[in-house]
Design an enzyme around this catalytic site. Structure first.
Site, short mmCIF file in Angstrom:
data_model
loop_
_atom_site.label_atom_id
_atom_site.label_comp_id
_atom_site.label_asym_id
_atom_site.label_seq_id
_atom_site.Cartn_x
_atom_site.Cartn_y
_atom_site.Cartn_z
N GLY A 142 0.79 -1.23 0.00
CA GLY A 142 0.00 0.00 0.00
C GLY A 142 0.82 1.28 0.00
O GLY A 142 0.29 2.37 0.08
N LYS A 154 4.32 0.99 -4.52
CA LYS A 154 5.25 0.29 -5.41
C LYS A 154 4.65 0.09 -6.80
O LYS A 154 5.26 0.45 -7.81
CB LYS A 154 5.62 -1.10 -4.84
CG LYS A 154 6.37 -1.05 -3.53
CD LYS A 154 6.70 -2.46 -3.03
CE LYS A 154 5.50 -3.33 -2.73
NZ LYS A 154 4.66 -2.84 -1.62
N TYR A 201 2.03 1.53 -8.07
CA TYR A 201 1.71 2.84 -8.65
C TYR A 201 2.95 3.42 -9.32
O TYR A 201 2.90 3.95 -10.42
CB TYR A 201 1.20 3.78 -7.56
CG TYR A 201 0.90 5.17 -8.05
CD1 TYR A 201 -0.30 5.45 -8.70
CD2 TYR A 201 1.83 6.20 -7.89
CE1 TYR A 201 -0.58 6.73 -9.16
CE2 TYR A 201 1.57 7.47 -8.35
CZ TYR A 201 0.37 7.74 -8.98
OH TYR A 201 0.12 9.01 -9.45
N ASP A 244 8.70 -5.09 -9.15
CA ASP A 244 7.74 -4.67 -8.13
C ASP A 244 7.78 -5.74 -7.03
O ASP A 244 7.27 -6.84 -7.20
CB ASP A 244 6.35 -4.59 -8.82
CG ASP A 244 5.25 -4.07 -7.91
OD1 ASP A 244 5.50 -3.88 -6.70
OD2 ASP A 244 4.13 -3.88 -8.42
N GLY A 300 5.40 -6.91 -0.51
CA GLY A 300 5.35 -5.94 0.58
C GLY A 300 6.44 -6.19 1.61
O GLY A 300 6.62 -7.31 2.07
#
Ligand code: ADP
Ligand code: MG
Length: 370
Positions: A105, A108, A110, A252, A255
């Site tokens: 969130g 990354k 984006y 990418d 998380g």
């Protein structure tokens, strides 16, 4: 010799954070990023001030928290700084890599892929590649070949995001070529002639990624996605046919909250697979490489004792060249502005700080025996 360059990017406060009336604890001024720990009272002594506010310096600092602010950094600006550099490197025949690191969130995807109408680095780099080619062929004798592939690493398994038959796409093997280094066996490579071709593949791959995510409990925060561009230029150098090949990895990552075994909560501990082996190993590789370069500066004593555990995970093995090897590499650390994320944000800032110490050895990949 070239250091890995590190960028930090701050995203806007999101709905959830606003609903929690979260406070903004990040300040970006010039090349300095300061994080404030609101739990430590704003005392007068130097010690508590040092504990309360920590400042980091990175090669690029992007404040994208408020689109109305005059220091706001857009997708376009991030591309102009970082994407253009990658394109330049590719045309010179270097390998390049950009990876986005940060908690789920934090921005990354984006930053790497972007939203419809608000494209991120990957589409902009691909577009830039073709517009440069279009601008060149008129006067240059070179010819170009561009192939892309797109994969996902989930639970140490490699999945091809661009293969239609999903049964064949799980668990591809990573092998090592004596000259070209690690690669994924049987990974599909797609020849692309223009940006439209890339766009179609990117879309298909992204759908593939999210479809799996809904079925398998939030895969996208646990998986690493690697979009790779293989770019070959053929030309004549002093009458000799010559090829330069560059590989661009655009990554990418999962998380970062999956990286640290010590901060796992009860819920996460129940599920062993929640600690991401590739992410933990990436941290170990970065630390080992940072130690190596520190030794290089101070003393040669320990140099031989530092072991870089590339082979401990699929991610680090595949990105071996991008980390401490033959590549111009950029890491983007994405962060949230909110106090509720203090712990994760501080750990991301520290991680990024460590990555600044990695020294790579980029060389032009020229091949005269074509
Ligand atoms: P991650 O991939 O790190 O989990 P995302 O990129 O999906 O995070 O970002 C989470 C949400 O925040 C998305 O809705 C995204 O559009 C938004 N977002 C992230 N970074 C920015 C930014 N710099 N500007 C505007 N919106 C952003
Ligand atoms: Mg994401």
């Amino acid at each position: 010799m070239a250091s890995v360059r590190v960028a930090v990017r701050l995203r806007p406060m999101n709905r959830r954070e606003k609903d929690l009336t979260a406070k903004n604890i990040i300040e970006i001024k010039g090349d300095k990023t300061t994080i404030t720990n609101l739990r430590i009272p704003d005392g007068i002594s130097g010690d508590s001030m040092r504990e309360r506010r920590k400042t980091f310096t990175y090669d690029f600092s992007y404040d994208s928290a408020d689109s109305k602010s005059n220091t706001f950094v857009s997708q376009e600006k991030v591309f102009k700084d970082l994407g253009s550099d990658v394109l330049k490197a590719a045309f010179q025949g270097y390998n390049a890599c950009i990876f986005a690191y940060g908690q789920t969130g934090s921005g990354k995807s984006y930053t790497m892929m972007g939203n419809p109408g608000d494209a991120g680095l990957i589409p902009r780099i691909c577009e830039g590649l073709f517009s440069r080619i279009a601008g060149m062929t008129r006067w240059d004798e070179a010819s170009f070949r561009t192939e892309v592939s797109y994969l996902e690493i989930y639970n140490e398994r490699v999945r091809d995001l661009l293969r239609r038959k999903s049964t064949e796409t799980y668990n591809l093997r990573v092998r090592e070529h004596p000259k070209d280094g690690p690669y994924v066996e049987d990974l599909s490579k797609h020849l692309v002639q223009n940006y439209h071709d890339v766009e179609e593949l990117m879309e298909a791959g992204n759908i593939n990624r999210t479809t799996a995510a809904t079925g398998m409990n939030d895969t996208s925060s646990r998986s690493h996605a690697i979009f790779t561009i293989n770019f070959t230029q053929a030309k004549f150098d002093a009458e000799m046919p010559c090829e330069t090949i560059s590989q661009i990895h655009l990554v990418d990552l999962a998380g970062s909250e999956r990286a640290d075994a010590t901060c796992a909560t009860g819920v996460r501990l129940k599920e062993g697979g929640n600690i991401n082996k590739s992410l933990v190993t990436l941290g170990n590789v970065i630390s080992a490489l940072a130690d190596l370069s520190q030794d290089g500066v101070n003393t040669n004593l320990k140099k031989k004792q530092v072991f870089v555990p590339y082979r401990d995970s699929v991610l680090t093995w595949l990105l071996k060249d991008s980390l401490g090897g033959n590549s111009k590499t950029i890491m983007i650390a994405t962060i949230s502005p909110a106090d509720v994320n203090y712990g994760e944000t501080l750990s991301t800032l520290r991680y990024a700080n460590r990555a600044k110490n990695i020294i790579n050895k980029p060389t032009i990949n020229e091949d005269f025996n074509v």
